[in-house]
Design an enzyme around this catalytic site. Structure first.
Site, PDB file in Angstrom:
ATOM      1  N   GLN A 221      37.422  38.291  67.483  1.00  0.00           N
ATOM      2  CA  GLN A 221      36.440  40.015  67.144  1.00  0.00           C
ATOM      3  C   GLN A 221      35.158  40.313  68.297  1.00  0.00           C
ATOM      4  OE1 GLN A 221      36.332  41.623  64.197  1.00  0.00           O
ATOM      5  NE2 GLN A 221      38.022  40.667  63.190  1.00  0.00           N
ATOM      6  N   ASP A 222      34.207  40.129  68.140  1.00  0.00           N
ATOM      7  CA  ASP A 222      33.284  40.886  69.358  1.00  0.00           C
ATOM      8  C   ASP A 222      32.393  39.814  70.310  1.00  0.00           C
ATOM      9  OD1 ASP A 222      33.932  43.265  69.100  1.00  0.00           O
ATOM     10  OD2 ASP A 222      31.675  43.784  68.076  1.00  0.00           O
ATOM     11  N   ALA A 223      33.198  37.969  69.176  1.00  0.00           N
ATOM     12  CA  ALA A 223      32.093  37.118  70.801  1.00  0.00           C
ATOM     13  C   ALA A 223      33.047  37.020  71.709  1.00  0.00           C
ATOM     14  CB  ALA A 223      32.410  35.663  69.755  1.00  0.00           C
ATOM     15  N   GLY A 373      28.812  41.755  73.153  1.00  0.00           N
ATOM     16  CA  GLY A 373      29.517  40.943  72.279  1.00  0.00           C
ATOM     17  C   GLY A 373      28.700  40.423  72.255  1.00  0.00           C
ATOM     18  N   ARG A 405      38.622  50.401  69.438  1.00  0.00           N
ATOM     19  CA  ARG A 405      37.926  51.385  68.849  1.00  0.00           C
ATOM     20  C   ARG A 405      37.972  52.202  70.386  1.00  0.00           C
ATOM     21  NH1 ARG A 405      35.177  45.831  69.927  1.00  0.00           N
ATOM     22  NH2 ARG A 405      33.899  46.173  67.917  1.00  0.00           N
TER      23      ARG A 405
END
Ligand SMILES: [Zn+2]
Length: 607
Positions: A221-223, A373, A405
């Protein structure tokens, strides 16, 4: 029935009516452009409710537009020439009714064209520049017009949270909290607004080499995954300042606080070790390392109540320790100490604590394209993917975060900054300044010129195995902000701790050593799972469990008389009581009901 008249409001107050609101608004507008009335007046005719709103008060945000009449922009080419030659200025255009300032309400009445080529018969205004469509913050970003509109508020929030060089006189300031980036850089891709505002003097980020890739499941994901060598070289490294302030307060009766080393006999003495960093004057010495709970400003205050009553009769007057200690969970070095006086001639002391914040797992980063992130892993350089030139990315971003996004600006910035790095110059990313194809052709041409794949892809090798990846990775350079959300300032644990006096439930929040909130929704989740004992443990045993005696005769709450060794009910005088565990908040509810003359009787199941 006569036709309803149009009501007219001035600054929100009704001042009269007119027959035709639209015509009335047009007349005001025409007089404003002629200079007959002030240019600071705005008028709007609101058709749906048939009202005219005139605004002339302060505090309205207004934006300049070029006036268009009969399909012709009033800013003609010869006026532009005079403007460029410096014969006339912007204020001249406003006075001559070529440009006018509109507020939010009047903007509802206009049809503005983004570009002179889009002007039609119905057009009333022309944007001075398409970029003025965005505010200042978004204009500081690059290629925002390629991003989804909904991401812009998110992007400017990140930009506001970025650490950087917020001021150059930080050494003589005592801000409550301040972050300072060690090595701020000017973005390789920047905009006209960025340069006009001279934002490079207040740079708040660094140019990261970024590759779009997963890394063994660590950047889900956003890591993001960071390169340890880059972090060691100073990537995202910052310093955190926190200032503490205290003053010698005066009290009625001539008593006063005093800054000094508190004597061991004092009320509330914290133990010798807590005062070990203080100098003879009771103030911490500069450049000493201090830890949580240690006193940095020693202060002695007079007793709260004169001649406090004790069990030995009238007690002696004891002053109390009112020292300032370092916040829980924080450490650092004493950066500077300042003595001063207030206008009321009381002494004040300010102490600034400095601590170095090296990026660690859990720290937050964000680009200008609303791609945030959290660091999930810091990998040694030798384990990171690398290209045949030996280029190792500073940051690995999961490509899954881009398509949904729709932050296409992120990709353009990566490509642009990569091309610019090869050329050794900065490039322009001003909103609406160039068309997408033109931008890409430009960057692709530069990349090809230097022997790179024109769309930014490169062959990468896995640092852990040395094997070539079967797919090429898109990589480039992105301007990243380090945001002030850092684990070292948020990390907190509690096993036991303070409780609120009123409800006896655990306190809330980090400064009060509070627990994590277990709210209604969390309780509902456990109800859904049928985990009844877990609910009891969370909401009773680990919270405000209180044993009470309940009268079997009348159902009211009694108490245990330890002298007679028997429970007593003060309501009915009986002795048949049962000890029951209830939530203290429930007892509080019963007490509050009693204050309203409602006696809730508790029936025990054993009866
Ligand atoms: Zn009773």
């Amino acid at each position: 029935m006569s036709e309803e008249k149009c009501r007219v409001y001035l600054d929100g107050r009704e001042i009269g009516t007119v027959a035709d609101g639209k015509e009335f608004a047009a007349e005001i507008r025409s007089n404003r452009r002629k200079g007959l009335i002030s240019g600071e007046i705005n008028v709007a005719y609101i058709k749906s409710i048939n009202e005219v709103h005139i605004n002339a008060d302060k505090g309205r945000v207004r934006k300049p537009y070029i006036i268009v009449e009969d399909g012709q922009s009033k800013l003609t080419p010869d006026i532009m020439e005079k403007l460029k030659a410096g014969e006339i200025d912007f204020n001249f255009l406003v006075r001559r009714g070529i440009i006018e300032y509109l507020d939010a309400e009047e903007e509802e009445n206009i049809l503005a064209a983004m570009d002179p080529s889009e002007i039609t018969k119905k057009t009333t205004h022309l944007e001075a520049d398409p970029a003025s469509f965005f505010g200042l913050t978004v204009n500081n970003s690059v290629f925002p017009e390629f991003n989804s509109m909904g991401r812009h508020p998110i992007a400017w929030n990140f930009m506001k949270q970025a650490q950087g060089l917020y001021t150059t006189n930080f050494n003589s300031r005592y801000d409550a909290r301040a972050f300072l980036l060690y090595y701020p850089q000017v973005p390789i891709v920047n905009s006209v607004t960025y340069r006009t505002l001279n934002m490079k003097r207040h740079a708040n980020g660094q140019n990261f080499v970024v590759a779009l890739s997963t890394y063994y499941g660590y950047n889900m994901q956003d890591a993001v995954v960071l390169n340890k060598a880059a972090v060691d070289r100073g990537l995202g490294r910052s310093v955190f300042y926190r200032s503490y302030m205290d003053e010698e307060r005066r009290y009625p009766g001539g008593q006063q606080d005093s800054f000094k080393l508190p004597p061991p006999t004092i009320e509330g003495y914290k133990g010798e070790h807590a005062y070990s960093k203080l100098g003879e004057d009771g103030i911490v010495e500069p450049e000493l390392e201090v830890n949580e709970g240690e006193v940095i400003i020693g202060k002695v205050s007079p007793p709260r109540f004169l001649e406090e009553q004790t069990s030995f009769g009238v007690g002696e007057e004891r002053s109390r320790d009112n020292s300032v200690t370092l916040r829980s969970g924080e450490t650092g070095a004493v950066d500077s100490v300042m003595f001063s006086e207030t206008t009321g001639a009381t002494r004040i002391i300010k102490v600034r604590i400095r601590s170095i914040k090296v990026p660690e797992v859990g720290d937050k980063f964000a680009s200008r394209q609303s791609q945030k992130g959290v660091t999930a892993l810091i990998v040694p350089q030798e384990d990171m993917p690398y290209t045949k030139e030996g280029i190792v990315p500073d940051l690995l971003l999961n490509p899954i975060g881009l398509p949904n996004r729709m932050t296409y600006g992120h990709i353009l910035e990566m490509l642009g900054a990569k091309a610019a790095s090869l050329d050794g110059k900065t490039v322009d990313g001003t909103p609406f300044s160039r068309h997408g194809k033109e931008v890409i052709d430009d960057y692709a041409g530069t990349l090809e010129k230097y022997g790179f794949e024109k769309f930014g892809d490169e062959v990468f090798y896995d640092g852990r195995t040395g094997k070539k990846f079967s797919a090429t990775l898109f990589n480039g350079v992105v301007y990243y902000h380090r945001l002030w959300h850092m684990v070292s300032l948020k990390l907190q644990v509690r096993s036991r701790g303070p409780v609120q006096i009123l409800t006896r439930q655990p306190t809330e929040g980090k400064p009060r050593k509070g627990g994590l909130k277990f709210g209604e929704m969390e309780r509902d989740a456990l109800v859904g799972h049928g985990a009844s004992l877990l609910i009891k443990e969370r909401m009773l045993d680990q919270s405000d469990k209180a044993p009470v005696w309940i009268c079997k005769t009348c159902g009211d709450i009694g108490y245990y008389d330890y002298i007679k060794n028997t429970p007593v009910c003060p309501t009915c005088g009986g002795n048949k009581l049962e000890e029951v565990e209830i939530s203290y908040a429930f007892k509080l509810l019963l007490d509050e009901l009693k204050s309203m003359h409602i006696l809730a009787r508790l029936r025990l199941k054993s009866d």
